[in-house]
Design an enzyme around this catalytic site. Structure first.
Site, mmCIF file in Angstrom:
data_model
loop_
_atom_site.group_PDB
_atom_site.id
_atom_site.type_symbol
_atom_site.label_atom_id
_atom_site.label_comp_id
_atom_site.label_asym_id
_atom_site.label_seq_id
_atom_site.Cartn_x
_atom_site.Cartn_y
_atom_site.Cartn_z
ATOM 1 N N LYS A 1 -11.728 -0.745 1.289
ATOM 2 C CA LYS A 1 -11.631 0.673 0.905
ATOM 3 C C LYS A 1 -11.207 0.774 -0.553
ATOM 4 C CE LYS A 1 -7.145 1.003 3.251
ATOM 5 N NZ LYS A 1 -7.127 -0.237 4.024
ATOM 6 N N ASP B 1 -3.260 6.577 -3.312
ATOM 7 C CA ASP B 1 -1.979 6.043 -2.839
ATOM 8 C C ASP B 1 -1.485 4.971 -3.824
ATOM 9 O OD1 ASP B 1 -3.728 3.997 -2.172
ATOM 10 O OD2 ASP B 1 -2.796 3.559 -0.245
ATOM 11 N N ASP C 1 -1.343 1.804 -4.175
ATOM 12 C CA ASP C 1 -2.178 0.669 -4.607
ATOM 13 C C ASP C 1 -3.632 1.092 -4.811
ATOM 14 O OD1 ASP C 1 -2.690 0.964 -1.859
ATOM 15 O OD2 ASP C 1 -3.212 -1.149 -1.633
ATOM 16 N N SER D 1 0.825 -1.221 0.000
ATOM 17 C CA SER D 1 0.000 0.000 0.000
ATOM 18 C C SER D 1 0.850 1.258 0.000
ATOM 19 C CB SER D 1 -0.965 -0.041 1.177
ATOM 20 O OG SER D 1 -1.909 0.990 1.080
ATOM 21 N N GLU E 1 -12.666 4.639 7.247
ATOM 22 C CA GLU E 1 -11.739 4.760 8.381
ATOM 23 C C GLU E 1 -10.977 6.057 8.203
ATOM 24 O OE1 GLU E 1 -9.143 1.361 8.409
ATOM 25 O OE2 GLU E 1 -8.248 1.838 6.484
#
Length: 622
Positions: A448, A332, A334, A175, A434
């Protein structure tokens, strides 16, 4: 030592037994050198052995990675505690063993494998190579594997697991972690990240079959096996089709004068965000040229995490100014998280926090539902979810509007599993989030998703633009209607697990044994909830409603002044995080006063509970 003797030592390196004086280490060295077929990682261990670096050999070989947030994450390199060819093979063998036990139809339904664009030359370790080895282990055991033929956003893997009815899936990604890291993220058949007890059971299975099986290293199978399928085109088409469910103003989007800049942070996001914009009827967003193509070195940013704000968004903000674009969208590496910045009238950029974006998403998704709902739709059937360390703004909106709000433990694995339960019971989940810029609009994916979140923000901004309202102004409108929710999140670095444990144990035995603090400085504490031990003083039976999570530290304090603060350890990094939020009622509109109160409380929290100088904690720095 003579030259000859040294040469003999070198030629004998590959022959056990080794005599380091530590039998456990000797065994581990022998195993590594027998099993590892990657010349670069094998050489790293041989060099350490040659140079007598026993401590480093012990650190690398005598412990194994544990399953953290839904999988494995570590630095790439040689050793059983790192991500490399051998540990990925071992992990996949363990996965195979466990899945074979859980699913009698494993060999009919198959397994999904995706990967991002990370890589490390020194260990010849790339996400693509690790994905191929993951596939090879399973293909060698006659399991059908859906291996994506190119890099994809992380949400594509859980989406594919559900769509293709596979038993599970793995995404090779770390990530937004630093460039040295990689990971092995596991999804269950429900399309959510794995939760307990699967993680512990998989780990047991890994430990039961650490020696590579015949065929496990045979990555040629990826090109030759009839059991390998490439789901890329099919999944991309289905995903983009499903996006239409959360598009409400396509015609308006096609006419908007707003311009958007998108940065994919050297990762996978560029092509997929471009496609998503097309689905929603937009002109393509303007890409940041230096960051649109994959680069495992993340060469233009200090850290590849858009959550760090303006300092890492520099290139995209400058491009937006040049292109006269008011909104910057950053996915981001990924593409499962999204950061958003908006240029204000005074020429200053506003970078929204995850909690602020959630307030906007919550308002938007409910507003769109209200306007498009059928006549017999019931608001009591509607849900929104957030992790317990995230803003309580959705709770405030839910109370006023009549839908349900639920909290889960931190981590999208808990949200994904809960959404699945709700859907199976005929409920509708509009939005989940989150605070660490992880958002999910709708329920097509149970994780997400930065790609869908990016295009939803674009639609929201275009709609507001028709009324001359900015995102920042709309955020204030939301707060004025439902109550100001002002939050601050940050962290300290701590590399010593013993120190971390003692900080939390002190809070559990504050003034006397088994007594939590009643005050933090001058601030009175109303309730304490300890997820690690399962204690909650606000419940009649003093037991936490949320599941106990012994593997991580987490304590939440509810203060008399309306503030809620949580201290917790990170599942993937050496951090102690704090989350503090002032939840005001709509009649409290003096934001300066609320911010001042929150600041004082955070200072007290750090000074009295974390004691950074005494505990040698390092402040967050970018």
């Amino acid at each position: 030592m003579t030259e000859n003797a040294e040469g003999d030592l070198n030629s004998n390196l590959l022959h056990a037994p080794y005599h380091t004086g530590d039998p456990q280490l000797d065994t581990a060295i022998g195993q590594w050198l027998r099993w590892d077929k990657n010349p670069k990682t094998k050489e790293q261990i041989e060099n350490l052995l040659r140079n007598g670096m026993n401590k480093e050999l012990r650190d690398r070989l005598c412990c194994r990675m544990t399953f953290g947030t839904a999988g494995l994450r570590s630095a790439m390199g040689a050793g059983f505690c790192y991500i490399n060819d051998l540990t990925v093979i071992q992990s996949t063998q363990g996965m195979y063993k466990y899945l074979e036990r859980c699913f009698s139809d494993f060999k009919q339904r198959g397994f999904v494998v995706g990967y991002d664009t990370r890589g490390q030359v020194t260990s010849s370790c790339s996400s693509q190579r690790l994905a191929k080895l993951t596939a090879a282990v399973l293909l060698a055991k006659d399991v059908p594997v859906y291996l994506f033929s190119r890099y994809v956003p992380t949400p594509f893997v859980p989406y594919a697991v559900q769509e293709l009815k596979a038993v599970a899936g793995v995404m090779i990604t770390a990530s937004h972690n630093r460039k040295e890291d990689n990971g092995y993220k596991v999804y269950w058949e429900n399309g959510a990240q794995i939760t307990s007890p699967h993680d512990k059971e998989i780990l047991k299975c890994i430990e039961e079959c650490v020696e590579p099986w015949n065929g496990s290293w045979n990555d040629n199978l990826v090109d030759t096996s009839p059991l390998k399928r490439d789901p890329l085109q099919d999944i991309c088409r289905r995903y983009m089709d499903d996006l239409k469910k959360i598009c409400f103003y396509r015609e308006l989007n096609s006419k908007t004068t707003l311009k958007f800049v998108h940065t994919s942070f050297h990762g996978v996001g560029h092509d997929y965000v471009q496609l998503a914009f097309q689905v929603f009827g937009f002109k393509p967003p303007i890409p940041v040229p230096e960051q649109k193509d994959p680069d495992p070195d993340f060469s233009t940013v200090k850290c590849p995490n858009p959550e760090e704000g303006e300092s890492v968004l520099e290139l995209s903000l400058r491009l937006a100014e040049k292109e006269n674009a008011r909104i910057v969208l950053a996915t981001d590496p990924d593409a499962d998280r999204l950061a958003v910045a908006e240029l204000q009238e005074n020429g200053v950029w506003k970078v929204f926090t995850g909690n602020e974006l959630a307030a906007l998403f919550g308002w938007w998704m409910f507003d769109c539902w209200k306007k498009s709902k059928s006549r017999n739709a019931d608001v009591k059937n509607i849900y929104m979810l957030a992790t317990t360390v995230s803003s309580k703004i959705l709770k405030a909106i839910a109370l006023k509007e009549g839908f349900h709000f639920e909290e889960t433990l931190p981590g999208f694995k808990w949200i994904g599993s809960r959404i699945k339960d709700l859907l199976e019971n005929g409920k509708e989940v509009l939005f989940s989030f989150e605070e660490s810029i992880g958002f999910l609009c709708g329920t097509s994916v149970l994780d997400k998703d930065g790609v869908s979140a990016a295009v939803v923000v674009a639609e929201m901004a275009s709609y507001l633009e028709t009324m001359n309202i900015t995102l920042k102004q709309q955020l204030i409108n939301v707060y004025e209607k439902y109550g100001y929710h002002i939050s601050k999140t940050s962290y300290f670095l701590c590399y010593d697990p013993t120190t971390i444990k003692s900080i939390f144990e002190r809070l559990r035995n504050f003034d006397s044994p088994k007594e939590y603090p009643k005050f933090c400085g001058t601030f009175a504490i109303l309730h304490v909830r300890d997820i690690t031990t399962g204690y909650d003083s606000s419940q009649p039976n003093k037991k936490s409603v949320l599941p106990v999570s012994k593997s991580s530290q987490m304590i939440t304090f509810t203060f008399q002044n309306g503030c809620v603060a949580t201290l917790r350890t990170s599942g993937t990094e050496p951090k102690i995080k704090y989350y503090a939020e002032m939840c005001a009622s709509p009649d409290q509109s003096d934001t300066a006063l609320l911010e001042e109160e929150l600041k004082k409380l955070i200072d007290a929290l750090i000074e009295n509970f974390l004691e950074p100088s005494k505990n040698g904690l390092t402040w967050r720095s970018v």
